[in-house]
Write a protein that holds these residues in place. Structure first.
Motif, PDB file in Angstrom:
ATOM      1  N   PRO A   1       0.807  -1.227   0.000  1.00 52.37           N
ATOM      2  CA  PRO A   1       0.000   0.000   0.000  1.00 52.37           C
ATOM      3  C   PRO A   1       0.836   1.271   0.000  1.00 52.37           C
ATOM      4  O   PRO A   1       0.427   2.288  -0.556  1.00 52.37           O
ATOM      5  N   ARG A   2       2.022   1.200   0.595  1.00 44.00           N
ATOM      6  CA  ARG A   2       2.899   2.381   0.604  1.00 44.00           C
ATOM      7  C   ARG A   2       3.367   2.733  -0.800  1.00 44.00           C
ATOM      8  O   ARG A   2       3.536   3.903  -1.128  1.00 44.00           O
ATOM      9  N   VAL A   3       3.564   1.705  -1.613  1.00 49.98           N
ATOM     10  CA  VAL A   3       3.971   1.947  -3.000  1.00 49.98           C
ATOM     11  C   VAL A   3       2.817   2.567  -3.787  1.00 49.98           C
ATOM     12  O   VAL A   3       3.018   3.474  -4.596  1.00 49.98           O
ATOM     13  N   LEU A   4       1.609   2.085  -3.546  1.00 47.05           N
ATOM     14  CA  LEU A   4       0.456   2.668  -4.233  1.00 47.05           C
ATOM     15  C   LEU A   4       0.282   4.141  -3.893  1.00 47.05           C
ATOM     16  O   LEU A   4      -0.107   4.950  -4.741  1.00 47.05           O
TER      17      LEU A   4
ATOM     18  N   ARG B   1      -6.193   0.312 -17.508  1.00 41.36           N
ATOM     19  CA  ARG B   1      -6.827  -0.997 -17.638  1.00 41.36           C
ATOM     20  C   ARG B   1      -8.266  -0.973 -17.129  1.00 41.36           C
ATOM     21  O   ARG B   1      -8.866  -2.016 -16.858  1.00 41.36           O
ATOM     22  N   GLY B   2      -8.812   0.246 -16.983  1.00 44.35           N
ATOM     23  CA  GLY B   2     -10.217   0.388 -16.634  1.00 44.35           C
ATOM     24  C   GLY B   2     -10.526   0.234 -15.172  1.00 44.35           C
ATOM     25  O   GLY B   2     -11.692   0.025 -14.799  1.00 44.35           O
ATOM     26  N   TYR B   3      -9.509   0.358 -14.300  1.00 43.28           N
ATOM     27  CA  TYR B   3      -9.734   0.205 -12.868  1.00 43.28           C
ATOM     28  C   TYR B   3      -9.568   1.551 -12.176  1.00 43.28           C
ATOM     29  O   TYR B   3      -8.573   2.261 -12.391  1.00 43.28           O
ATOM     30  N   SER B   4     -10.538   1.901 -11.325  1.00 43.73           N
ATOM     31  CA  SER B   4     -10.500   3.168 -10.589  1.00 43.73           C
ATOM     32  C   SER B   4      -9.989   2.905  -9.176  1.00 43.73           C
ATOM     33  O   SER B   4     -10.678   2.281  -8.360  1.00 43.73           O
ATOM     34  N   LEU B   5      -8.784   3.357  -8.902  1.00 40.46           N
ATOM     35  CA  LEU B   5      -8.159   3.133  -7.592  1.00 40.46           C
ATOM     36  C   LEU B   5      -8.604   4.192  -6.597  1.00 40.46           C
ATOM     37  O   LEU B   5      -8.513   5.392  -6.866  1.00 40.46           O
ATOM     38  N   ASP B   6      -9.076   3.766  -5.437  1.00 42.45           N
ATOM     39  CA  ASP B   6      -9.498   4.672  -4.363  1.00 42.45           C
ATOM     40  C   ASP B   6      -8.330   4.872  -3.406  1.00 42.45           C
ATOM     41  O   ASP B   6      -8.195   4.170  -2.397  1.00 42.45           O
ATOM     42  N   LEU B   7      -7.479   5.849  -3.726  1.00 37.17           N
ATOM     43  CA  LEU B   7      -6.302   6.098  -2.896  1.00 37.17           C
ATOM     44  C   LEU B   7      -6.681   6.562  -1.494  1.00 37.17           C
ATOM     45  O   LEU B   7      -5.981   6.255  -0.520  1.00 37.17           O
ATOM     46  N   GLU B   8      -7.767   7.324  -1.379  1.00 36.07           N
ATOM     47  CA  GLU B   8      -8.183   7.785  -0.054  1.00 36.07           C
ATOM     48  C   GLU B   8      -8.530   6.607   0.849  1.00 36.07           C
ATOM     49  O   GLU B   8      -8.222   6.624   2.046  1.00 36.07           O
TER      50      GLU B   8
ATOM     51  N   LEU C   1      -7.199   3.269   5.481  1.00 36.27           N
ATOM     52  CA  LEU C   1      -7.017   1.954   6.081  1.00 36.27           C
ATOM     53  C   LEU C   1      -5.590   1.754   6.569  1.00 36.27           C
ATOM     54  O   LEU C   1      -5.362   1.188   7.653  1.00 36.27           O
ATOM     55  N   LEU C   2      -4.623   2.222   5.798  1.00 33.47           N
ATOM     56  CA  LEU C   2      -3.223   2.086   6.209  1.00 33.47           C
ATOM     57  C   LEU C   2      -2.952   2.917   7.460  1.00 33.47           C
ATOM     58  O   LEU C   2      -2.283   2.456   8.396  1.00 33.47           O
ATOM     59  N   HIS C   3      -3.487   4.156   7.478  1.00 32.60           N
ATOM     60  CA  HIS C   3      -3.303   5.015   8.653  1.00 32.60           C
ATOM     61  C   HIS C   3      -3.964   4.392   9.874  1.00 32.60           C
ATOM     62  O   HIS C   3      -3.378   4.394  10.979  1.00 32.60           O
ATOM     63  N   GLY C   4      -5.177   3.855   9.718  1.00 35.39           N
ATOM     64  CA  GLY C   4      -5.865   3.225  10.838  1.00 35.39           C
ATOM     65  C   GLY C   4      -5.093   2.033  11.370  1.00 35.39           C
ATOM     66  O   GLY C   4      -4.978   1.849  12.590  1.00 35.39           O
ATOM     67  N   ARG C   5      -4.566   1.216  10.470  1.00 34.71           N
ATOM     68  CA  ARG C   5      -3.790   0.053  10.900  1.00 34.71           C
ATOM     69  C   ARG C   5      -2.537   0.473  11.640  1.00 34.71           C
ATOM     70  O   ARG C   5      -2.219  -0.041  12.718  1.00 34.71           O
TER      71      ARG C   5
ATOM     72  N   ARG D   1      -6.441  -5.757  13.748  1.00 33.48           N
ATOM     73  CA  ARG D   1      -6.939  -6.866  12.938  1.00 33.48           C
ATOM     74  C   ARG D   1      -8.029  -6.401  11.979  1.00 33.48           C
ATOM     75  O   ARG D   1      -8.060  -6.791  10.814  1.00 33.48           O
ATOM     76  N   THR D   2      -8.918  -5.554  12.473  1.00 35.82           N
ATOM     77  CA  THR D   2     -10.025  -5.077  11.640  1.00 35.82           C
ATOM     78  C   THR D   2      -9.514  -4.272  10.457  1.00 35.82           C
ATOM     79  O   THR D   2      -9.907  -4.500   9.300  1.00 35.82           O
ATOM     80  N   PHE D   3      -8.631  -3.302  10.729  1.00 39.68           N
ATOM     81  CA  PHE D   3      -8.079  -2.480   9.655  1.00 39.68           C
ATOM     82  C   PHE D   3      -7.242  -3.328   8.693  1.00 39.68           C
ATOM     83  O   PHE D   3      -7.301  -3.146   7.472  1.00 39.68           O
ATOM     84  N   ASP D   4      -6.459  -4.268   9.249  1.00 43.30           N
ATOM     85  CA  ASP D   4      -5.587  -5.088   8.411  1.00 43.30           C
ATOM     86  C   ASP D   4      -6.401  -5.991   7.495  1.00 43.30           C
ATOM     87  O   ASP D   4      -6.078  -6.145   6.310  1.00 43.30           O
ATOM     88  N   GLU D   5      -7.471  -6.577   8.017  1.00 43.55           N
ATOM     89  CA  GLU D   5      -8.318  -7.449   7.199  1.00 43.55           C
ATOM     90  C   GLU D   5      -8.990  -6.663   6.078  1.00 43.55           C
ATOM     91  O   GLU D   5      -9.049  -7.124   4.930  1.00 43.55           O
ATOM     92  N   GLU D   6      -9.499  -5.467   6.401  1.00 46.35           N
ATOM     93  CA  GLU D   6     -10.171  -4.668   5.379  1.00 46.35           C
ATOM     94  C   GLU D   6      -9.174  -4.176   4.324  1.00 46.35           C
ATOM     95  O   GLU D   6      -9.485  -4.162   3.126  1.00 46.35           O
ATOM     96  N   LEU D   7      -7.984  -3.786   4.780  1.00 43.06           N
ATOM     97  CA  LEU D   7      -6.959  -3.336   3.834  1.00 43.06           C
ATOM     98  C   LEU D   7      -6.530  -4.484   2.930  1.00 43.06           C
ATOM     99  O   LEU D   7      -6.440  -4.321   1.706  1.00 43.06           O
TER     100      LEU D   7
END
Length: 421
Positions: free
Chosen positions: A4-7, A21-28, A33-37, A88-94
């Motif tokens: 995620p840090r690379v993204l 490639r037609g994919y919309s990345l939600d950086l926010e 999620l990374l900040h929460g984790r 765990r919650t943030f990590d699983e969702e991320l």
């Protein structure tokens, strides 16, 4: 899977690349999620360290001070437990979100998302001049080597039965492919399961995104998936392992049955051997130093091409557009063989460089002599599919009298040089 840090690094330019490639990345979402984790990890570490300090203080505290210190330590332990649950919650969702994000396409790929957007790299062989070409289904049935009616009776539509010399030719192709790859191209042959676990499918990117395209089994509460390609077990042989960088590349091959639901309608492809639910294929997998992955891709293409040339089949190489490559790929070549009945080239082999994408998902790490650690790069390609190669041999080798010439390279494996009605 992505770091995620690379993204989030602007230098990666992930949003633009994935949009190709037609994919919309939600950086926010990634950042949140990374900040929460990370915040949960920090809070847990700080509270744990403070609780440890208080425990030491309790031993030397006076009777009057001890109850307050014990209560404070209890509160800190509760904070640690809460922080671990948040982590765990943030990590699983991320992780769940990262597993859904496709690989970043290479900038060298052309724009577009269809076959028409592919870029021609080269052609090989002379397209055979066939008057009034017959397709492989009619050829196979007239030759008595293909029986689609009985296949439908056994399993339903999009299955095939080969008999007599058809079955022998299928076996001959597999032997020819495997002999070439093991004796001339340096691959180690494996015999691997056709049923694998969910983590194995996740490691190479088939899950979670493509679960609806897979055949799934569940017996006695044990879940397994039928492989869509030997890429899955071959690549995951080294899941959760650390490989010595200097021992790479590793080159593996296997012949396996392949199972694909092939949902949807594909016109003429629903008839015959081009798009079926079960087929046999020889797969090539290379696990390499990431710094060498693009060069290794050319090596892999060359190995598949050598078989096409050995069979004398006219083909071309195309570079796929950014929006047309597979979920896990960052760069893909297709080998397309000429089919006289359709008057055009059709894909027979897809050969891809995945960079470190699959290795991150599967946990395939590397360690250099100086101790530096990283992830391996993985590549794979068909080398070759038995059914589609058989289609090309029948159609390009058809003769005016209804017979089919067998490529010279297969004669030592078959003992005959033609198929006759």
């Amino acid at each position: 899977m992505h770091d995620p840090r690379v993204l989030l690094d602007p230098a990666t330019d992930a949003v633009r690349k994935l949009a190709r490639r037609g994919y919309s990345l939600d950086l926010e979402r990634v950042e949140k999620l990374l900040h929460g984790r990370n915040s949960a990890i920090q809070k847990g570490d700080e509270s744990r360290a403070e609780a440890n300090r208080l425990q030491k203080s309790v031993k030397g505290a006076s009777p009057e001070e001890r109850p307050a210190l014990v209560e404070k330590a209890r509160e800190l332990k509760a904070t640690v437990t809460l922080a671990e649950e948040e982590h765990r919650t943030f990590d699983e969702e991320l992780t769940e979100y990262l597993l859904e994000i496709p690989n970043l396409p290479a900038d060298e790929l052309p724009d577009g998302a269809t076959d028409d957007d592919a870029e021609l790299v080269r052609t090989w062989g002379e397209v055979p001049a066939v008057e009034n070409p017959v397709d492989h289904v009619d050829l196979g049935e007239k030759l008595g080597i293909l029986d689609l009616g009985r296949a439908t009776k056994l399993s339903g539509p999009r299955f095939a039965v080969l008999k007599g010399r058809g079955a022998a030719l299928e076996r001959a192709l597999a032997r020819y492919f495997l002999d070439a790859h093991t004796e001339r191209h340096g691959y180690t042959e494996w015999s691997v399961p056709a049923l694998v676990t969910r983590p194995t499918m996740t490691g190479t990117g088939q899950l979670p995104k493509f679960e609806q395209d897979l055949f799934r089994t569940e017996v006695a509460d044990r879940e397994l998936f039928l492989i869509p390609t030997a890429e899955v077990p071959l690549t995951n042989l080294h899941a959760k392992e650390t490989l010595a960088l200097e021992e790479l590349p590793l080159a593996y091959t296997a012949q396996t049955p392949c199972f694909r639901s092939e949902a949807g309608s594909y016109g003429k492809d629903t008839r015959g051997l081009i798009r079926v639910h079960e087929f046999s294929k020889v797969e090539l997998v290379r696990i390499v130093d990431p710094a060498q992955s693009r060069a290794e891709l050319e090596v892999l293409v060359g190995h598949a091409e050598a078989l096409m040339q050995g069979l004398g089949l006219a083909y071309r190489i195309v570079r796929l557009a950014a929006g047309d490559i597979g979920f896990s790929a960052e760069y893909t070549y297709d080998i397309e063989v000429w089919l006289p009945s359709q008057g055009r080239y059709r894909e027979i082999s897809s050969i891809s460089d995945f960079g470190t994408f699959q290795a991150r998902r599967a946990g395939i790490r590397t360690k250099a002599k100086d101790g530096a650690r990283g992830f391996a790069a993985t590549l794979n390609g068909s080398g070759l599919p038995i059914g589609r190669t058989l289609v090309a041999i029948l159609e390009q080798g058809q003769q005016p009298d209804g017979s089919v010439k067998i490529p010279d390279a297969l004669v030592p494996y078959t003992g005959w040089d033609s198929l006759t009605p």
